[in-house]
Design a protein around this motif. Structure first.
Motif, PDB file in Angstrom:
ATOM      1  N   VAL A 161       0.815  -1.214   0.000  1.00 34.08           N
ATOM      2  CA  VAL A 161       0.000   0.000   0.000  1.00 34.08           C
ATOM      3  C   VAL A 161       0.849   1.264   0.000  1.00 34.08           C
ATOM      4  CG1 VAL A 161      -1.727   1.279   1.339  1.00 34.08           C
ATOM      5  CG2 VAL A 161      -1.890  -1.197   1.158  1.00 34.08           C
ATOM      6  N   LEU A 162       2.001   1.262   0.619  1.00 35.50           N
ATOM      7  CA  LEU A 162       2.828   2.465   0.751  1.00 35.50           C
ATOM      8  C   LEU A 162       3.580   2.821  -0.526  1.00 35.50           C
ATOM      9  CD1 LEU A 162       4.319   2.067   4.325  1.00 35.50           C
ATOM     10  CD2 LEU A 162       2.474   3.562   3.590  1.00 35.50           C
ATOM     11  N   LEU A 163       3.743   1.892  -1.448  1.00 38.15           N
ATOM     12  CA  LEU A 163       4.516   2.135  -2.654  1.00 38.15           C
ATOM     13  C   LEU A 163       3.984   3.296  -3.491  1.00 38.15           C
ATOM     14  CD1 LEU A 163       7.052   1.203  -4.011  1.00 38.15           C
ATOM     15  CD2 LEU A 163       5.721  -0.454  -5.302  1.00 38.15           C
ATOM     16  N   PRO A 164       2.669   3.406  -3.729  1.00 39.53           N
ATOM     17  CA  PRO A 164       2.186   4.569  -4.496  1.00 39.53           C
ATOM     18  C   PRO A 164       2.452   5.891  -3.765  1.00 39.53           C
ATOM     19  CG  PRO A 164       0.486   2.879  -4.386  1.00 39.53           C
ATOM     20  CD  PRO A 164       1.596   2.450  -3.477  1.00 39.53           C
ATOM     21  N   TYR A 165       2.374   5.888  -2.448  1.00 44.90           N
ATOM     22  CA  TYR A 165       2.623   7.110  -1.690  1.00 44.90           C
ATOM     23  C   TYR A 165       4.100   7.475  -1.676  1.00 44.90           C
ATOM     24  CZ  TYR A 165      -2.217   6.729  -0.292  1.00 44.90           C
ATOM     25  OH  TYR A 165      -3.583   6.649  -0.309  1.00 44.90           O
ATOM     26  N   LEU A 166       4.971   6.474  -1.688  1.00 38.95           N
ATOM     27  CA  LEU A 166       6.402   6.729  -1.800  1.00 38.95           C
ATOM     28  C   LEU A 166       6.719   7.374  -3.151  1.00 38.95           C
ATOM     29  CD1 LEU A 166       9.189   6.491  -0.521  1.00 38.95           C
ATOM     30  CD2 LEU A 166       9.365   4.194  -1.511  1.00 38.95           C
ATOM     31  N   ASP A 167       6.027   6.926  -4.182  1.00 44.12           N
ATOM     32  CA  ASP A 167       6.182   7.528  -5.513  1.00 44.12           C
ATOM     33  C   ASP A 167       5.766   8.999  -5.482  1.00 44.12           C
ATOM     34  OD1 ASP A 167       6.650   7.464  -8.389  1.00 44.12           O
ATOM     35  OD2 ASP A 167       4.466   7.578  -8.587  1.00 44.12           O
TER      36      ASP A 167
ATOM     37  N   ALA B 293      11.206  15.960  -6.033  1.00 48.13           N
ATOM     38  CA  ALA B 293      11.860  16.318  -7.298  1.00 48.13           C
ATOM     39  C   ALA B 293      11.316  17.645  -7.832  1.00 48.13           C
ATOM     40  CB  ALA B 293      11.662  15.205  -8.327  1.00 48.13           C
ATOM     41  N   VAL B 294      10.007  17.840  -7.779  1.00 48.28           N
ATOM     42  CA  VAL B 294       9.410  19.093  -8.238  1.00 48.28           C
ATOM     43  C   VAL B 294       9.853  20.249  -7.358  1.00 48.28           C
ATOM     44  CG1 VAL B 294       7.218  20.345  -8.487  1.00 48.28           C
ATOM     45  CG2 VAL B 294       7.441  18.034  -9.400  1.00 48.28           C
ATOM     46  N   TYR B 295       9.941  20.021  -6.047  1.00 44.97           N
ATOM     47  CA  TYR B 295      10.410  21.062  -5.123  1.00 44.97           C
ATOM     48  C   TYR B 295      11.806  21.538  -5.512  1.00 44.97           C
ATOM     49  CZ  TYR B 295      11.885  23.384  -0.842  1.00 44.97           C
ATOM     50  OH  TYR B 295      12.357  24.310   0.052  1.00 44.97           O
ATOM     51  N   PHE B 296      12.718  20.591  -5.736  1.00 49.08           N
ATOM     52  CA  PHE B 296      14.089  20.967  -6.102  1.00 49.08           C
ATOM     53  C   PHE B 296      14.137  21.649  -7.470  1.00 49.08           C
ATOM     54  CE2 PHE B 296      15.444  17.923  -2.783  1.00 49.08           C
ATOM     55  CZ  PHE B 296      16.218  18.810  -2.051  1.00 49.08           C
ATOM     56  N   PHE B 297      13.332  21.168  -8.405  1.00 47.11           N
ATOM     57  CA  PHE B 297      13.290  21.815  -9.719  1.00 47.11           C
ATOM     58  C   PHE B 297      12.831  23.265  -9.582  1.00 47.11           C
ATOM     59  CE2 PHE B 297      10.723  23.310 -13.250  1.00 47.11           C
ATOM     60  CZ  PHE B 297      11.679  23.313 -14.258  1.00 47.11           C
ATOM     61  N   MET B 298      11.767  23.501  -8.826  1.00 46.58           N
ATOM     62  CA  MET B 298      11.231  24.854  -8.671  1.00 46.58           C
ATOM     63  C   MET B 298      12.229  25.746  -7.922  1.00 46.58           C
ATOM     64  SD  MET B 298       8.487  24.950 -10.316  1.00 46.58           S
ATOM     65  CE  MET B 298       8.005  26.571  -9.807  1.00 46.58           C
ATOM     66  N   THR B 299      12.913  25.208  -6.921  1.00 44.09           N
ATOM     67  CA  THR B 299      13.914  25.986  -6.187  1.00 44.09           C
ATOM     68  C   THR B 299      15.036  26.421  -7.117  1.00 44.09           C
ATOM     69  OG1 THR B 299      13.410  24.790  -4.148  1.00 44.09           O
ATOM     70  CG2 THR B 299      15.522  25.947  -4.235  1.00 44.09           C
TER      71      THR B 299
ATOM     72  N   VAL C 164       1.641  14.063  -8.208  1.00 48.23           N
ATOM     73  CA  VAL C 164       0.739  13.004  -7.738  1.00 48.23           C
ATOM     74  C   VAL C 164       0.492  11.918  -8.771  1.00 48.23           C
ATOM     75  CG1 VAL C 164      -0.411  14.457  -6.039  1.00 48.23           C
ATOM     76  CG2 VAL C 164      -1.335  14.314  -8.353  1.00 48.23           C
ATOM     77  N   GLY C 165       0.911  12.139 -10.009  1.00 47.79           N
ATOM     78  CA  GLY C 165       0.708  11.134 -11.052  1.00 47.79           C
ATOM     79  C   GLY C 165      -0.776  10.859 -11.235  1.00 47.79           C
ATOM     80  N   PRO C 166      -1.133   9.614 -11.397  1.00 47.10           N
ATOM     81  CA  PRO C 166      -2.546   9.289 -11.621  1.00 47.10           C
ATOM     82  C   PRO C 166      -3.395   9.342 -10.348  1.00 47.10           C
ATOM     83  CG  PRO C 166      -1.227   7.285 -11.645  1.00 47.10           C
ATOM     84  CD  PRO C 166      -0.268   8.438 -11.534  1.00 47.10           C
ATOM     85  N   ASP C 167      -2.768   9.477  -9.188  1.00 46.79           N
ATOM     86  CA  ASP C 167      -3.496   9.481  -7.922  1.00 46.79           C
ATOM     87  C   ASP C 167      -4.069  10.871  -7.646  1.00 46.79           C
ATOM     88  OD1 ASP C 167      -4.456   9.356  -5.332  1.00 46.79           O
ATOM     89  OD2 ASP C 167      -2.726   8.269  -4.552  1.00 46.79           O
ATOM     90  N   THR C 168      -5.345  11.049  -7.874  1.00 50.78           N
ATOM     91  CA  THR C 168      -5.993  12.343  -7.625  1.00 50.78           C
ATOM     92  C   THR C 168      -6.846  12.296  -6.361  1.00 50.78           C
ATOM     93  OG1 THR C 168      -7.837  11.752  -9.060  1.00 50.78           O
ATOM     94  CG2 THR C 168      -6.015  12.974 -10.061  1.00 50.78           C
ATOM     95  N   SER C 169      -6.559  11.345  -5.498  1.00 50.99           N
ATOM     96  CA  SER C 169      -7.341  11.195  -4.267  1.00 50.99           C
ATOM     97  C   SER C 169      -6.940  12.258  -3.256  1.00 50.99           C
ATOM     98  CB  SER C 169      -7.102   9.800  -3.669  1.00 50.99           C
ATOM     99  OG  SER C 169      -5.767   9.707  -3.186  1.00 50.99           O
TER     100      SER C 169
ATOM    101  N   LEU D 234      -2.760  15.155  -0.019  1.00 50.53           N
ATOM    102  CA  LEU D 234      -2.240  15.426   1.315  1.00 50.53           C
ATOM    103  C   LEU D 234      -0.811  14.919   1.482  1.00 50.53           C
ATOM    104  CD1 LEU D 234      -5.385  14.649   3.524  1.00 50.53           C
ATOM    105  CD2 LEU D 234      -4.466  16.888   2.876  1.00 50.53           C
ATOM    106  N   ILE D 235      -0.518  13.766   0.923  1.00 52.89           N
ATOM    107  CA  ILE D 235       0.845  13.213   0.997  1.00 52.89           C
ATOM    108  C   ILE D 235       1.814  14.128   0.239  1.00 52.89           C
ATOM    109  CG2 ILE D 235       2.332  11.296   0.252  1.00 52.89           C
ATOM    110  CD1 ILE D 235       0.605  10.584   2.668  1.00 52.89           C
ATOM    111  N   ALA D 236       1.402  14.621  -0.943  1.00 52.93           N
ATOM    112  CA  ALA D 236       2.259  15.531  -1.721  1.00 52.93           C
ATOM    113  C   ALA D 236       2.512  16.818  -0.936  1.00 52.93           C
ATOM    114  CB  ALA D 236       1.612  15.837  -3.072  1.00 52.93           C
TER     115      ALA D 236
END
Length: 172
Positions: free
Chosen positions: A2-8, A15-21, A55-60, A65-67
């Motif tokens: 279950v944790l694998l999608p959230y780790l993604d 990665a997006v945070y560092f790119f934006m910084t 979040v990729g395909p996860d729009t829940s 909240l995890i992002a």
């Protein structure tokens, strides 16, 4: 698992945070203390464009909240690390820039920062000064304000001039 999608989601958000910084550092957005319409539109469009990257395909609700949690945590960690390690702080945090020292303008710095003569004079007037020779020190602070210190102690004020993003002179 279950944790694998959230780790993604966490990895994508970091990665997006560092790119934006890095992007903000490269493009020199020192004027973030006062945004104009184009800046707000840019921020809205960037946030919309990187949402799927995080979040990729996860729009829940949990995915969002995890992002957000990952962004808050990485921001907290980066702030702690920049305080602890000077080299990292030098890479990520802007430094104040001297604009005028003992009445002498630093034209190279003013040009690099795209600060107009009118903008500089406006900041001086807000500090009760008319002439460049009256300025002991004038600095562009990291928050986008221009601080002015005069030789004459009676001109010291607690005001800050907020840089406007529009640097164009409207002379006719």
């Amino acid at each position: 698992m279950v944790l694998l999608p959230y780790l993604d989601i966490i990895c994508r958000s970091v990665a997006v945070y560092f790119f934006m910084t890095i992007a903000l550092r490269v493009f020199g957005k020192k004027e973030l203390s006062q945004l104009n319409t184009a800046d707000i539109i840019l921020i809205l469009l960037i946030s919309n464009s990187v949402q799927n990257a995080m979040v990729g395909p996860d729009t829940s609700l949990w995915g969002g909240l995890i992002a957000a949690l990952a962004l808050f945590i990485i921001n907290f960690v980066i702030k702690k690390l920049t305080h602890k390690y000077k080299l990292l702080g030098d890479l990520l945090i802007d430094k104040p820039e001297i604009l005028i020292h003992n009445g002498k303008l630093d034209f190279k710095t003013l040009s690099k920062l795209d600060i107009s003569n009118d903008e500089l004079k406006e900041a001086m007037r807000e500090h009760g000064l008319e002439h460049f020779v009256d300025v002991k020190l004038c600095m562009l602070e990291i928050d986008g304000t221009i601080s002015v210190i005069s030789e004459d102690k009676k001109h010291l004020k607690q005001t800050h001039y907020k840089r406007k993003h529009n640097h164009k002179n409207l002379r006719k």
